[in-house]
Structures are given as structure tokens and as C-alpha cells.
Design a protein around this motif. Structure first.
Motif, PDB file in Angstrom:
ATOM      1  N   SER A 290      24.341   0.208  34.685  1.00 31.78           N
ATOM      2  CA  SER A 290      24.050   0.225  33.254  1.00 31.78           C
ATOM      3  C   SER A 290      24.440  -1.113  32.651  1.00 31.78           C
ATOM      4  CB  SER A 290      24.832   1.350  32.556  1.00 31.78           C
ATOM      5  OG  SER A 290      24.620   1.289  31.163  1.00 31.78           O
ATOM      6  N   LYS A 291      23.462  -1.784  32.099  1.00 29.64           N
ATOM      7  CA  LYS A 291      23.754  -3.090  31.494  1.00 29.64           C
ATOM      8  C   LYS A 291      24.858  -2.940  30.445  1.00 29.64           C
ATOM      9  CE  LYS A 291      21.666  -6.771  28.807  1.00 29.64           C
ATOM     10  NZ  LYS A 291      20.495  -7.395  28.241  1.00 29.64           N
TER      11      LYS A 291
ATOM     12  N   THR B  79      23.317   7.923  31.509  1.00 31.81           N
ATOM     13  CA  THR B  79      23.974   7.368  32.693  1.00 31.81           C
ATOM     14  C   THR B  79      25.438   7.767  32.744  1.00 31.81           C
ATOM     15  OG1 THR B  79      22.406   5.571  32.688  1.00 31.81           O
ATOM     16  CG2 THR B  79      24.458   5.194  33.894  1.00 31.81           C
TER      17      THR B  79
ATOM     18  N   PHE C 274      26.748  -0.122  29.867  1.00 27.61           N
ATOM     19  CA  PHE C 274      27.760   0.865  30.271  1.00 27.61           C
ATOM     20  C   PHE C 274      28.099   1.824  29.134  1.00 27.61           C
ATOM     21  CE2 PHE C 274      30.768   2.001  33.698  1.00 27.61           C
ATOM     22  CZ  PHE C 274      29.976   1.665  34.774  1.00 27.61           C
TER      23      PHE C 274
ATOM     24  N   GLY D 102      15.503   0.263  32.795  1.00 23.71           N
ATOM     25  CA  GLY D 102      15.556  -0.906  33.672  1.00 23.71           C
ATOM     26  C   GLY D 102      16.623  -0.806  34.747  1.00 23.71           C
TER      27      GLY D 102
ATOM     28  N   THR E 193      25.146   3.898  27.957  1.00 25.01           N
ATOM     29  CA  THR E 193      23.962   4.755  27.848  1.00 25.01           C
ATOM     30  C   THR E 193      24.332   6.199  28.186  1.00 25.01           C
ATOM     31  OG1 THR E 193      22.628   2.861  28.438  1.00 25.01           O
ATOM     32  CG2 THR E 193      21.564   5.006  28.620  1.00 25.01           C
TER      33      THR E 193
ATOM     34  N   GLY F 240      17.264  -5.578  30.434  1.00 23.87           N
ATOM     35  CA  GLY F 240      17.313  -4.413  31.321  1.00 23.87           C
ATOM     36  C   GLY F 240      16.087  -4.301  32.216  1.00 23.87           C
TER      37      GLY F 240
HETATM   38  O1  F6P Z   1      16.958   2.558  25.731  1.00 30.27           O
HETATM   39  C1  F6P Z   1      16.259   1.521  26.318  1.00 30.27           C
HETATM   40  C2  F6P Z   1      17.133   0.753  27.252  1.00 30.27           C
HETATM   41  O2  F6P Z   1      18.016  -0.029  26.540  1.00 30.27           O
HETATM   42  C3  F6P Z   1      16.316  -0.085  28.218  1.00 30.27           C
HETATM   43  O3  F6P Z   1      15.891  -1.268  27.662  1.00 30.27           O
HETATM   44  C4  F6P Z   1      17.258  -0.217  29.336  1.00 30.27           C
HETATM   45  O4  F6P Z   1      16.630  -0.660  30.492  1.00 30.27           O
HETATM   46  C5  F6P Z   1      17.777   1.187  29.435  1.00 30.27           C
HETATM   47  O5  F6P Z   1      17.876   1.609  28.098  1.00 30.27           O
HETATM   48  C6  F6P Z   1      19.090   1.355  30.130  1.00 30.27           C
HETATM   49  O6  F6P Z   1      20.107   0.616  29.518  1.00 30.27           O
HETATM   50  P1  F6P Z   1      21.471   0.331  30.256  1.00 30.27           P
HETATM   51  O7  F6P Z   1      21.172  -0.446  31.483  1.00 30.27           O
HETATM   52  O8  F6P Z   1      22.301  -0.435  29.273  1.00 30.27           O
HETATM   53  O9  F6P Z   1      22.095   1.652  30.586  1.00 30.27           O
END
Ligand code: F6P
Length: 533
Positions: free
Chosen positions: A195-196, A203, A198, A144, A200, A254
């Protein structure tokens, strides 16, 4: 309710959709519009009785009450104990929206105006990189935090000609970031870490690589970074000044987040006014969804068509085919929106679903797909309900003949799916070519189109920011309505967790720091292959 609908299916499944057009009000009766934004679902096998039964299903599932609860900030994402309020991000009216008794709108609107000020500064050069005006923006995010802005950047490129180039890096595959970095000058590049959470891994890995790349030429890398997150405290380690950190709350999922800070790259590209027009389109769809009768309500109708095709008629897939080249990333965006939201097998109350959920969503822009996979859609053994979309006008005023051909192809495909071509007609054609006997029969059979294959067409005046807002908000609400009818929580995504955990555990095994005790033979064999490479 479901039994009733299955009876409708049994009653109508042998019927020719084409015969429904004997009633020459079929198109008017089975299309719905919001202004000049029109959804035609007349080329489906839904008749007035079936539509009434589908609407009764939605009413009985409490769609209206749950919709109102969502807009009112109630915690309808029950498995995570969160409200679902992406609609607040496009609530330009400023109408009060409360979560836990607190109006969230002042902060939403404040963040929006901070984004606008920053986007404007990047565009007019009052914010600069070490080497001068920003020429390139790299959005680093995934899911997202990538698909929405990447899709919209491409969709709205005619509005971004005077903005910097934007690039979208998502994959942890080093090829992704490498291929972008080689095109950019670090001294005039802005990196947006989106990153929602932060946390991931993809990312964060890409962001570190971008920071190292920039540090080779730029003294203060933090000054050329921006962060978009709901975990604002985690962004501090990156040396990014607070004015370039744009936060949002956990009530924005997200895959529903491109309306707020996650849309910053799009706003920088198309400018603040155009981004507002995008929000206005979404807001107009929200108001329509909230107020229109279900029989006229675009997201509700689209959801009911989806339920009819998937749960009732048993077609486990649907193709989204935009006859709009700039919507090339829309199918991928919808894949996350629909499949991450409704690809579940447990209902809200923790019980197994009794019906299939979450059709496989896929697609490509027309006319390209016509020369690739439409063969299966026309003559394959499984029925693929199709969702076409097309603009009445393109942006290229000097290429209107291209657009006419594009539209003709779009309409021709839905007509071909509807009408088909019978064996008798194919026999006549083969006879006209001089074929006879067994060879005529054999050749004729290959050329038969069964037809009677359902499609909908979404048609709009032109792909403007406003129209894109309408399209995205309509599909978001469609997912919500389908999820509600099926009893699903469309706003969690537990199904992504296991793979993440196992990838983290495999990392030290791949590097030889841990043995693979407990792993299956296939996984160990693959690990060994890589270690020996
Ligand atoms: O792994 C799935 C997910 O959580 C999605 O729902 C989200 O859009 C994506 O990873 C990225 O997450 P974030 O924006 O926290 O990095």
C-alpha cells in the motif's frame, strides 16, 4: 488544430478503410516497430494527411517538452505538487535523475538490490517461515498495489514454475481473503502488505485478518510479513523488520508502481533476473519514447490513434482484446491505468474540458470474447475501436497447433471488422440456401456485417518479461500523451475520494451507532434492509 482534425474526419468518414489498402505499402506505411515489437495501425481510417495533423496536434500541445520535464523530475503532477518518476524505477542505466536537486537513483537501485536479495532468499529457502520454505505468497493490496502484480504474475507464469505460489487479495469482501487463506499453510506463507499510503481501508482490514489467521499457528507473525509503501514509518506497528520493508517515494503513482517494490511478489515468482528483463523492456520503451520521431514513436502513435477514435470520431469506448490468455488481467490493469489517469472533466488549469476525455476501456482475452460480446463489436449500432494483441509464438512448444488457431482467429477478427460482409453477398448466400422473396431479404439483413470498423494490432515474438515491460511502458506513455494533448493531469485521482469518505461515514450508521440524518431516502432504505436482514 481540433477544427482541422474534425475537417479530416468529415472528409474521410464515408471512406472505406479497405480502400486504403489499394496502396500496397499501406501496412509498412502505417505500422511502427521497436525491434520486433510491432504496432499495426493500418486498419484505421488514418491516412498520411490525418497522421500529419495528429502529429501537429501533439507537437502543438508540447508533448515533447512535457515528456522531457517528466523524465527530468519536474513536478508535472501539479495538483499534488509531485514529480512523476516511475521511469526512474526502470532506469537501469543509473543515469542521474534529480528531484529537488537530489539524485534519486542511488536509493532506487539500493531498494532494487534489497528486493533482489530478499526474493532470492525466499526462492532458495534461505529465508523461511516457521514451518520451513515459503510455499505461498499473499499480496494484499488494491488498485495499483494489486492490479499490476496480479496481471504480471499471470502473464509471466511460465517463468514462475520454480517459485512459490502467489495469491492476490484486494477486495474488502471477506470472501476474497477467506478463499485464499483456506488454501495456505500459515507456517509457510509470506504476507506482503502492499500500500503506497498504508492507510487504504481495504488493505489494512485484509492485512489484520491475515495477521490474526497467521497468529493462530505462528509465534512471530511480523517475521512472515513484508511491507511495500511510500509511508515507511506507518509500517512499524506491524512488527515487520526493516529489512523486509521496501519503500518508494511519492513520485511513483499507485497505478504506475509495479516496477518497484509493488512488484515484489512478481519478482519472487519469476526470479530477480527475469524481473530485471521486465525492467529492461520498460527502459527500452522509455528510450524509444524519448528519442523516436513522433511519426515512428509507438506510445505517441497509439495515443494519436486513441485521440482520433475518441475525441475526433466520437467513439467513447475502446476494447483491449489480447489473444494471449495469460494477459487475462491486462484489460483490468489498463482500466485503472487509463480511466483513473484520464477520466477527468477539468483541465490542469481548473477549467472545464471542452472535449470528452477518458474512453471506457474494457476487454477480455480472445478467443473467449468472440463467443460472448463480439456480436456487438461486429453488428452493434456503436463503433468500438479494438486493440488486438498477439504473440507470434506461444510458450507451449508441444501445442503449436493451438497457437496457430489462436493467431488465425486474431487476424480473422481484425479482417472481419475491416471487410464486413455486404447485403448483396448475404442475399447470394441466402439464395444458395434456397430462400426467396421476403424471407430471403429478412434473413440476409440479419447476416450483414457493416465492416469498416477500426482496429490496431500489437504483435510481438513471445510474451517474455522483456516484452511485457515494453507493453506496459508503451501504454503508460500513451496515457501521458493523451492526457497532455487534452490538458489533463494524468497523475492525480481526486475522483476516488468522495466514495471513500461516504463509506467511512456509513459504517457507524450501518452498525446502528449513528442515525442517518441527512442521508437520502434510497440510502436509508438500503441501510434498513441490511439492518433487518
Ligand atoms: O483509491 C484509489 C487509489 O488511491 C489508487 O490510486 C491506488 O492505486 C489504490 O487506491 C491503492 O492505494 P494504496 O496503494 O495507497 O493502498
Amino acid at each position: 488544430m481540433w477544427t482541422d482534425l474534425k475537417a479530416h474526419y468529415a472528409r474521410t468518414s464515408d471512406r472505406k478503410i479497405l480502400d486504403l489498402f489499394a496502396d500496397d505499402t499501406r501496412f509498412e506505411g502505417f505500422s511502427a516497430a521497436l525491434g520486433d515489437f510491432l504496432l499495426d495501425y493500418s486498419k484505421t481510417n488514418i491516412d498520411a494527411d490525418t497522421r500529419s495533423a495528429l502529429i501537429a496536434l501533439a507537437e502543438n500541445a508540447g508533448v515533447a517538452a512535457r515528456r522531457d520535464a517528466m523524465f527530468a523530475g519536474e513536478k508535472i503532477n501539479e495538483t499534488e505538487g509531485r514529480a512523476v518518476l516511475h521511469t526512474a524505477l526502470r532506469n537501469l542505466s543509473g543515469r542521474t535523475v534529480e528531484v529537488d536537486g537530489q539524485d534519486v537513483m542511488p536509493e532506487v537501485l539500493d531498494t532494487l538490490s534489497r528486493m533482489e536479495a530478499f526474493a532470492t532468499a525466499v526462492r532458495d529457502g534461505s529465508y523461511q517461515g516457521q514451518g520451513g520454505k515459503i510455499t505461498d505468497v499473499i499480496n494484499i493490496g488494491i488498485g495499483g498495489s494489486d492490479l499490476g502484480p496480479a496481471m504480471a504474475y499471470r502473464a509471466l507464469s511460465p517463468y514462475g514454475v520454480d517459485g512459490p505460489r502467489c495469491h492476490f487479495v484486494s477486495n474488502v469482501d471477506g470472501a476474497d481473503i477467506h478463499d485464499v487463506l483456506v488454501k495456505c499453510d500459515p507456517t509457510t506463507t509470506l504476507v506482503i502488505v502492499a500500500s503506497k499510503t498504508f492507510t487504504t481501508i481495504e488493505t489494512m482490514t485484509n492485512a489484520e485478518t491475515a495477521q490474526k489467521w497467521m497468529a493462530e499457528k505462528v509465534t512471530d507473525t511480523g517475521a512472515q510479513f513484508a511491507a511495500l509503501s511510500s509511508a515507511v514509518s506507518k509500517t512499524a506497528d506491524w512488527g515487520i523488520a526493516a529489512e523486509r520493508v521496501f519503500g518508494f517515494e511519492d513520485w511513483v503513482g499507485g497505478r504506475y508502481s509495479m516496477w518497484g517494490p509493488i512488484g515484489l511478489s512478481v519478482m519472487i515468482s519469476i526470479g530477480a533476473d527475469n524481473f530485471r528483463a521486465f525492467l529492461e523492456g520498460g527502459e527500452a520503451m522509455d528510450n524509444h519514447f524519448l528519442t523516436a520521431d513522433f511519426a515512428e514513436n509507438l506510445p505517441v502513435l497509439l495515443a494519436l490513434v486513441g485521440i482520433w477514435h475518441n475525441q475526433i470520431s466520437g467513439h467513447g469506448t475502446r476494447a483491449v482484446l489480447p489473444y494471449d490468455n495469460r494477459l487475462g488481467r491486462l484489460p483490468a490493469y489498463f482500466q485503472q491505468l487509463e480511466m483513473e489517469s484520464n477520466g477527468k472533466s477539468v483541465s490542469m488549469d481548473g477549467k472545464d474540458l471542452t472535449l470528452p476525455a477518458g474512453p471506457v476501456v474494457w476487454g477480455e482475452p480472445g478467443t473467449n470474447g468472440q463467443h460472448a460480446f463480439y456480436q456487438l463489436i461486429h453488428q452493434g449500432t456503436q463503433v468500438v475501436p479494438v486493440e488486438f494483441m498477439v504473440a507470434a509464438k506461444g510458450h507451449e512448444d508441444d501445442l503449436t497447433h493451438h497457437h496457430k488457431l489462436l493467431v488465425a482467429n486474431c487476424f480473422a477478427q481484425s479482417e472481419a471488422l475491416l471487410r464486413g460482409r455486404s447485403l448483396d453477398e448475404c442475399r447470394e448466400r441466402m439464395a444458395a440456401k434456397g430462400l426467396t422473396g421476403d424471407e430471403l431479404e429478412r434473413q440476409a439483413r440479419h447476416r450483414v456485417f457493416p465492416g469498416n470498423r477500426p482496429s490496431t494490432t500489437l504483435i510481438y515474438p513471445k510474451l517474455t518479461p522483456y516484452v511485457l515491460g515494453q507493453i506496459i511502458a508503451m501504454y503508460e506513455h500513451r496515457v501521458f500523451v493523451e492526457g497532455t494533448i487534452l490538458g489533463i493531469n494524468s497523475y492525480d485521482q481526486w475522483g476516488v475520494e468522495l466514495g471513500k469518505e461516504l463509506a467511512l461515514a456509513l459504517d457507524p450508521i450501518l452498525s446502528g451507532d449513528q442515525d442517518g440524518a441527512g442521508k437520502d431516502g434510497s440510502t436509508l432504505g438500503l441501510v434498513k434492509y441490511v439492518q433487518n436482514a
